[in-house]
Design a protein around this motif. Sequence first.
Motif, PDB file in Angstrom:
ATOM      1  N   THR A 152      -3.632  11.938  10.481  1.00 22.62           N
ATOM      2  CA  THR A 152      -2.730  12.001   9.120  1.00 22.62           C
ATOM      3  C   THR A 152      -3.095  11.256   8.101  1.00 22.62           C
ATOM      4  O   THR A 152      -3.094  11.676   7.157  1.00 22.62           O
ATOM      5  CB  THR A 152      -1.293  11.656   9.764  1.00 22.62           C
ATOM      6  N   GLU A 203      -6.027  13.826   0.552  1.00 24.29           N
ATOM      7  CA  GLU A 203      -5.301  14.603  -0.664  1.00 24.29           C
ATOM      8  C   GLU A 203      -5.269  13.608  -2.061  1.00 24.29           C
ATOM      9  O   GLU A 203      -5.295  13.908  -2.888  1.00 24.29           O
ATOM     10  CB  GLU A 203      -3.971  14.618   0.061  1.00 24.29           C
ATOM     11  N   CYS A 218      -0.112   7.728  -4.887  1.00 24.52           N
ATOM     12  CA  CYS A 218       0.070   8.915  -3.942  1.00 24.52           C
ATOM     13  C   CYS A 218       0.208   8.296  -2.600  1.00 24.52           C
ATOM     14  O   CYS A 218       1.201   8.924  -1.895  1.00 24.52           O
ATOM     15  CB  CYS A 218      -1.336   9.642  -4.140  1.00 24.52           C
ATOM     16  N   ASP A 259      -4.031  12.389   4.579  1.00 20.15           N
ATOM     17  CA  ASP A 259      -3.319  11.724   3.408  1.00 20.15           C
ATOM     18  C   ASP A 259      -4.279  11.231   2.562  1.00 20.15           C
ATOM     19  O   ASP A 259      -4.182  11.327   1.205  1.00 20.15           O
ATOM     20  CB  ASP A 259      -2.267  10.665   3.841  1.00 20.15           C
ATOM     21  N   ARG A 282       0.215   2.396   7.741  1.00 16.95           N
ATOM     22  CA  ARG A 282       1.623   2.956   7.836  1.00 16.95           C
ATOM     23  C   ARG A 282       1.529   2.916   9.322  1.00 16.95           C
ATOM     24  O   ARG A 282       1.062   3.561  10.086  1.00 16.95           O
ATOM     25  CB  ARG A 282       1.657   4.319   7.265  1.00 16.95           C
ATOM     26  N   TYR A 340      -6.410  13.562  -6.030  1.00 17.53           N
ATOM     27  CA  TYR A 340      -5.810  13.288  -7.061  1.00 17.53           C
ATOM     28  C   TYR A 340      -6.282  12.007  -8.014  1.00 17.53           C
ATOM     29  O   TYR A 340      -6.129  12.003  -9.141  1.00 17.53           O
ATOM     30  CB  TYR A 340      -4.251  12.848  -6.922  1.00 17.53           C
ATOM     31  N   PHE A 369       3.813   7.259  -2.198  1.00 20.34           N
ATOM     32  CA  PHE A 369       4.862   8.320  -2.007  1.00 20.34           C
ATOM     33  C   PHE A 369       4.716   8.810  -0.631  1.00 20.34           C
ATOM     34  O   PHE A 369       5.757   9.408   0.176  1.00 20.34           O
ATOM     35  CB  PHE A 369       4.561   9.479  -2.803  1.00 20.34           C
ATOM     36  N   LYS A 370       3.711   8.662   0.175  1.00 24.08           N
ATOM     37  CA  LYS A 370       3.537   8.899   1.591  1.00 24.08           C
ATOM     38  C   LYS A 370       3.921   7.926   2.513  1.00 24.08           C
ATOM     39  O   LYS A 370       3.437   7.863   3.713  1.00 24.08           O
ATOM     40  CB  LYS A 370       1.961   9.208   2.126  1.00 24.08           C
ATOM     41  N   GLU A 371       4.492   6.827   1.761  1.00 23.78           N
ATOM     42  CA  GLU A 371       5.195   5.623   2.471  1.00 23.78           C
ATOM     43  C   GLU A 371       4.446   4.506   3.218  1.00 23.78           C
ATOM     44  O   GLU A 371       4.490   4.189   4.379  1.00 23.78           O
ATOM     45  CB  GLU A 371       6.241   6.191   3.465  1.00 23.78           C
ATOM     46  N   TYR A 372       3.022   4.761   2.737  1.00 26.86           N
ATOM     47  CA  TYR A 372       2.311   3.597   3.249  1.00 26.86           C
ATOM     48  C   TYR A 372       2.395   2.207   2.652  1.00 26.86           C
ATOM     49  O   TYR A 372       2.760   2.217   1.377  1.00 26.86           O
ATOM     50  CB  TYR A 372       0.605   4.056   2.854  1.00 26.86           C
TER      51      TYR A 372
END
Lengths: 273, 193
Positions: free
Chosen positions: B70, B77, B129, B74, B63, B81, B132-135
């Motif tokens: 960060t 997290e 996941c 990410d 990203r 999951y 959603f974190k825009e990677y």
Amino acid sequence: MRALTLLAIALLVALFQIATVAEARDQFNQKDAVTIDPQKSYIFYRARSRLPVRFIREATPDELPAWRAQRAAALARAQATYERDADRYRTLTRSCETRSCRDRPEPPVRATEENFDFPPPEADNFVLVTSGPQFTRDGEEVSYLIAVPPGTYALYGSSGMLTTGVAHMCQCMGTVRFAAPAGQIVDLGMIRFPLSDVGRTFVEAPTVTPWTAAMTRPARLNGLPVIPAELRAADKIPNYLGGMINRHPALPGVLRYERDRVIDDRTGQPPAP
Amino acid sequence: MRKTWAPLAAAILLMLPNAAGAQGTVASAEAPIDPATIPMPALAFTPTPEIEGNYDKYFVFNRAGTDFATAHADLLECDGYARGLSHRGPVGTNAHLGIVGGMLADSGSDMLYGSAERRRQQRHNMRTCMRFKEYRVFGLPKQIWETFNFEEGNRRVPEGERQRMLRIQARVASGPAPAVGEVLMPAGGEAAP
């Protein structure tokens, strides 16, 4: 041999059906009389796919003392286990000093009040609406009614059988929640499975289309206290069942996202706890 | 409004709550990491149809404008999951082999099909996941990928090894974007399992 295999698969499917019906003991069928128990709440929704839908109820203050006691007991057990693991680690480390070890042991981490990973108090508060019985069925259109403990619920996900076994799907990274008050039937609107509704897959995460006046209600609900669900944004939820994850699509006025942050679209802020 | 014996069968088949811990809540209490201490793997390669055919299995994230801390948070997290998935292979489909034979065969089925499905779900969860974190997602050859990535089918990755690889993945995710191999999101996103 092939016939026996097919028989075994049929038996498995039958067991699955029995099991899912059994868990649905609070789920109304097409003949059950609907009598409101003032100690319970009721969730009603329409659907096109008959996939199971799982909700999770937020913990209430009166549930917290028992949860704290369970957590304290589990922490004590984990700390006792740590002492045994630490002894074993020291023994193995000493033996690795005198001879080669293919897999060197990792040092155990002592569980503390701060780092102890224990499921939060709502982790056992699941409600599963199974594929049957349905409250109404008219061709492909079905509806479901289930009695639940009053509280605040989040739409959690679904479960189902794949050819490779049971699979779970959750809206873990953002979903919707709603209040289910005692003595009331909460009309969620329509639960959709975007792919399964058109017959493309079997397990996916459900989404809600909020109730509108254009959605009719079964005549059996006439005269009963039915209220539309007030949907709110719900923050991320752990993957309790160890399944596949997703998030509920944005809903104008309810839920949106900034990157992966869940935003309450009414306030522009993350959902209040 | 029936009450029957079947909750036991339901618990087996649906793997009800308590089967898994509070995944998605794994937290890191480590001191800040200096990314300069994390080796940056060499990612250059020439795509071939065979390599591209495995991009759904072997991939990394990146990203633009993301710092190491960060990216690391990410990835932790998302790994929360994706770890310890509960999927188990079909149970009872080998009943014709008798109780013991059926159990052994079920175990074998899980080793084959359950393991593959758990690895597939782990990949799905990481991709979902991180998307959603825009990677962005970039495919790699397996030989490069396996030097700093892991998958869990029938084994648990030792925690120290897992954390070491996650730190390298964070270095990649926060570094320059790979020159080739971007995997664009399919129509409909990651919703389809």
